[in-house]
Design an enzyme around this catalytic site. Structure first.
Site, PDB file in Angstrom:
ATOM      1  N   ASP A   1      15.604 -16.989 -65.411  1.00  0.00           N
ATOM      2  CA  ASP A   1      16.130 -15.625 -65.437  1.00  0.00           C
ATOM      3  C   ASP A   1      15.360 -14.698 -66.373  1.00  0.00           C
ATOM      4  OD1 ASP A   1      17.550 -13.331 -65.144  1.00  0.00           O
ATOM      5  OD2 ASP A   1      19.458 -14.112 -65.910  1.00  0.00           O
TER       6      ASP A   1
ATOM      7  N   ARG B   1      27.360  -6.223 -74.766  1.00  0.00           N
ATOM      8  CA  ARG B   1      27.830  -7.356 -75.549  1.00  0.00           C
ATOM      9  C   ARG B   1      29.345  -7.321 -75.737  1.00  0.00           C
ATOM     10  NH1 ARG B   1      22.846  -6.422 -76.930  1.00  0.00           N
ATOM     11  NH2 ARG B   1      23.364  -4.655 -78.252  1.00  0.00           N
TER      12      ARG B   1
ATOM     13  N   HIS C   1      28.229  -2.404 -63.771  1.00  0.00           N
ATOM     14  CA  HIS C   1      27.956  -3.805 -64.119  1.00  0.00           C
ATOM     15  C   HIS C   1      28.854  -4.172 -65.296  1.00  0.00           C
ATOM     16  CE1 HIS C   1      25.960  -7.513 -65.124  1.00  0.00           C
ATOM     17  NE2 HIS C   1      24.967  -7.329 -64.258  1.00  0.00           N
TER      18      HIS C   1
ATOM     19  N   TYR D   1      27.586  -8.498 -69.769  1.00  0.00           N
ATOM     20  CA  TYR D   1      27.106  -9.827 -69.361  1.00  0.00           C
ATOM     21  C   TYR D   1      27.657 -10.957 -70.220  1.00  0.00           C
ATOM     22  CZ  TYR D   1      23.287  -8.349 -72.495  1.00  0.00           C
ATOM     23  OH  TYR D   1      22.549  -7.865 -73.540  1.00  0.00           O
TER      24      TYR D   1
ATOM     25  N   HIS E   1      13.226 -11.279 -65.840  1.00  0.00           N
ATOM     26  CA  HIS E   1      12.813 -10.259 -64.872  1.00  0.00           C
ATOM     27  C   HIS E   1      11.400  -9.760 -65.188  1.00  0.00           C
ATOM     28  CE1 HIS E   1      17.306  -9.044 -64.141  1.00  0.00           C
ATOM     29  NE2 HIS E   1      17.128 -10.352 -64.172  1.00  0.00           N
TER      30      HIS E   1
ATOM     31  N   ASP F   1      20.495 -10.756 -56.345  1.00  0.00           N
ATOM     32  CA  ASP F   1      19.455 -10.441 -57.323  1.00  0.00           C
ATOM     33  C   ASP F   1      18.202 -11.221 -56.922  1.00  0.00           C
ATOM     34  OD1 ASP F   1      17.779 -10.746 -59.719  1.00  0.00           O
ATOM     35  OD2 ASP F   1      19.409  -9.753 -60.788  1.00  0.00           O
TER      36      ASP F   1
ATOM     37  N   HIS G   1      19.836  -6.374 -56.348  1.00  0.00           N
ATOM     38  CA  HIS G   1      19.106  -6.133 -57.597  1.00  0.00           C
ATOM     39  C   HIS G   1      17.664  -6.493 -57.309  1.00  0.00           C
ATOM     40  CE1 HIS G   1      22.769  -6.664 -60.517  1.00  0.00           C
ATOM     41  NE2 HIS G   1      22.720  -5.469 -59.979  1.00  0.00           N
TER      42      HIS G   1
ATOM     43  N   HIS H   1      16.886 -13.664 -59.494  1.00  0.00           N
ATOM     44  CA  HIS H   1      17.786 -14.806 -59.665  1.00  0.00           C
ATOM     45  C   HIS H   1      17.717 -15.780 -58.493  1.00  0.00           C
ATOM     46  CE1 HIS H   1      20.596 -12.270 -62.501  1.00  0.00           C
ATOM     47  NE2 HIS H   1      19.361 -12.391 -62.958  1.00  0.00           N
TER      48      HIS H   1
ATOM     49  N   HIS I   1      28.808 -11.217 -63.464  1.00  0.00           N
ATOM     50  CA  HIS I   1      28.254 -12.574 -63.425  1.00  0.00           C
ATOM     51  C   HIS I   1      29.434 -13.533 -63.384  1.00  0.00           C
ATOM     52  CE1 HIS I   1      24.399 -11.160 -65.734  1.00  0.00           C
ATOM     53  NE2 HIS I   1      24.562 -10.546 -64.574  1.00  0.00           N
TER      54      HIS I   1
ATOM     55  N   GLU J   1      16.142  -3.619 -62.071  1.00  0.00           N
ATOM     56  CA  GLU J   1      16.518  -4.051 -63.434  1.00  0.00           C
ATOM     57  C   GLU J   1      15.286  -4.672 -64.062  1.00  0.00           C
ATOM     58  OE1 GLU J   1      19.430  -7.003 -62.065  1.00  0.00           O
ATOM     59  OE2 GLU J   1      20.986  -5.786 -62.993  1.00  0.00           O
TER      60      GLU J   1
ATOM     61  N   GLU K   1      27.548 -11.675 -58.528  1.00  0.00           N
ATOM     62  CA  GLU K   1      26.084 -11.667 -58.532  1.00  0.00           C
ATOM     63  C   GLU K   1      25.535 -13.079 -58.345  1.00  0.00           C
ATOM     64  OE1 GLU K   1      24.290  -9.399 -61.683  1.00  0.00           O
ATOM     65  OE2 GLU K   1      22.276 -10.124 -61.207  1.00  0.00           O
TER      66      GLU K   1
HETATM   67 ZN    ZN Z   1      18.824 -11.497 -64.625  1.00  0.00          ZN
HETATM   68 FE    FE Z   2      20.848  -8.691 -61.716  1.00  0.00          FE
HETATM   69 FE    FE Z   3      23.462  -8.953 -63.712  1.00  0.00          FE
END
Ligand code: ZN
Ligand code: FE
Ligand code: FE
Length: 279
Positions: free
Chosen positions: A227, A40, A70, A73, A229, A179, A214, A182, A110, A259, A145
């Site tokens: 989105d 975050r 990564h 996000y 997973h 991904d 991913h 995604h 992202h 993930e 991504e």
């Molecule tokens: Zn995702």
């Molecule tokens: Fe991902």
């Molecule tokens: Fe990601």
């Protein structure tokens, strides 16, 4: 031909690099992904150079080669708010500096959400940040991504990613992370027609840009743009598709990162399952 199956999962970075290395080996993997800082946002812990040195030795002895960082996000390079864009830029630059302590690895982010500004403006902001942050001397490859297209996410199509790449001067430092959840959610049918999705990727972006995968199943049906997973084999993509993905000529030499919603034993089981599907 190289045929090492590079497989791992997302790990918590709170205990440092050496511990992530040990953890992924204990889970049966040989590569891992980690957040550069609290997902975050917020300040990153200082790099512990001794930990990095011990990790490098451990990685060499245990066959861990490339690893994937990564970005948080919440980083949004194309926010409508200038302060948020500046924060993204500072975080990105700081992360790239820190990545050079572990040279030759990859940093995934992202692209961002344009909110109501429109895709074109969003793409311009993202390219601007990259042009500002990338340095000729860096050893890190920055990965864009592929996104599900939730809300106003940029990167829902291969074309959008290519438009960003085209605007970046030091584009030799750029790649793409595919991904699976995604792209399926974005409307690329990797379960029904993997070959045509990959040839579309090749003609729009070029498969030489593809640097990591991913590997996630999806809770939602095809082209949902949600989105969410799912564990491998328990979602709408399915085990058979993942078997084809990890063995595909165009993908099999790339590193794969889970993930999926799992605890450590769950990740160990998924890694073992994927290894058993590898030809
Ligand atoms: Zn995702
Ligand atoms: Fe991902
Ligand atoms: Fe990601």
């Amino acid at each position: 031909m190289e045929n090492k199956f590079k497989i791992g999962c997302h790990l918590s970075s709170s205990k440092g690099f050496l511990n992530m290395g040990k953890e992924i080996i204990s889970l049966g993997g040989n590569t891992f992904q980690f957040f550069t800082r609290n997902p975050r946002g917020g300040a990153a812990k200082a790099i512990d150079e001794e930990d990095v040195q011990r990790f490098k030795e451990f990685a060499g002895e245990n066959g861990i080669d490339v690893i994937l960082a990564h970005a948080p996000y919440t980083l949004n390079a194309c926010s409508a708010d200038e302060e948020t864009r500046n924060f993204a830029r500072q975080t990105f630059k700081d992360d790239l500096k820190r990545m050079e302590y572990i040279p030759g690895n990859m940093y995934n982010f992202h692209p961002g959400s344009h909110v109501k500004q429109g895709v074109e403006i969003g793409i311009d902001y993202i390219a601007e940040m990259l042009n500002d942050a990338l340095e000729a001397s860096q050893t890190t490859t920055v990965l864009l991504e592929t996104m599900a297209g939730k809300g106003s996410e940029i990167g829902r199509s291969f074309e959008e990613l290519q438009k960003i790449i085209e605007k970046v001067e030091l584009d030799s430092h750029l790649g793409v992370c595919l991904d699976t959840c995604h792209v399926y959610d974005a409307g690329y049918d990797i379960a029904g027609n993997l070959d045509s999705v990959l040839s579309e990727f090749d003609s729009v972006i070029g498969l030489d840009r593809l640097k990591a995968v991913h590997i996630n199943d999806s809770k939602n049906p095809f082209a949902s743009h949600k989105d969410r997973h799912e564990k491998i084999g328990e979602g709408s993509i399915g085990t058979e598709a993942f078997s084809a993905i990890i063995n595909h000529e165009a993908l099999k030499n790339l590193p794969f990162y889970l993930e999926t919603p799992n605890d450590a034993p769950g990740y160990a089981r998924e890694i073992a399952m994927l290894k058993s599907l590898r030809r």
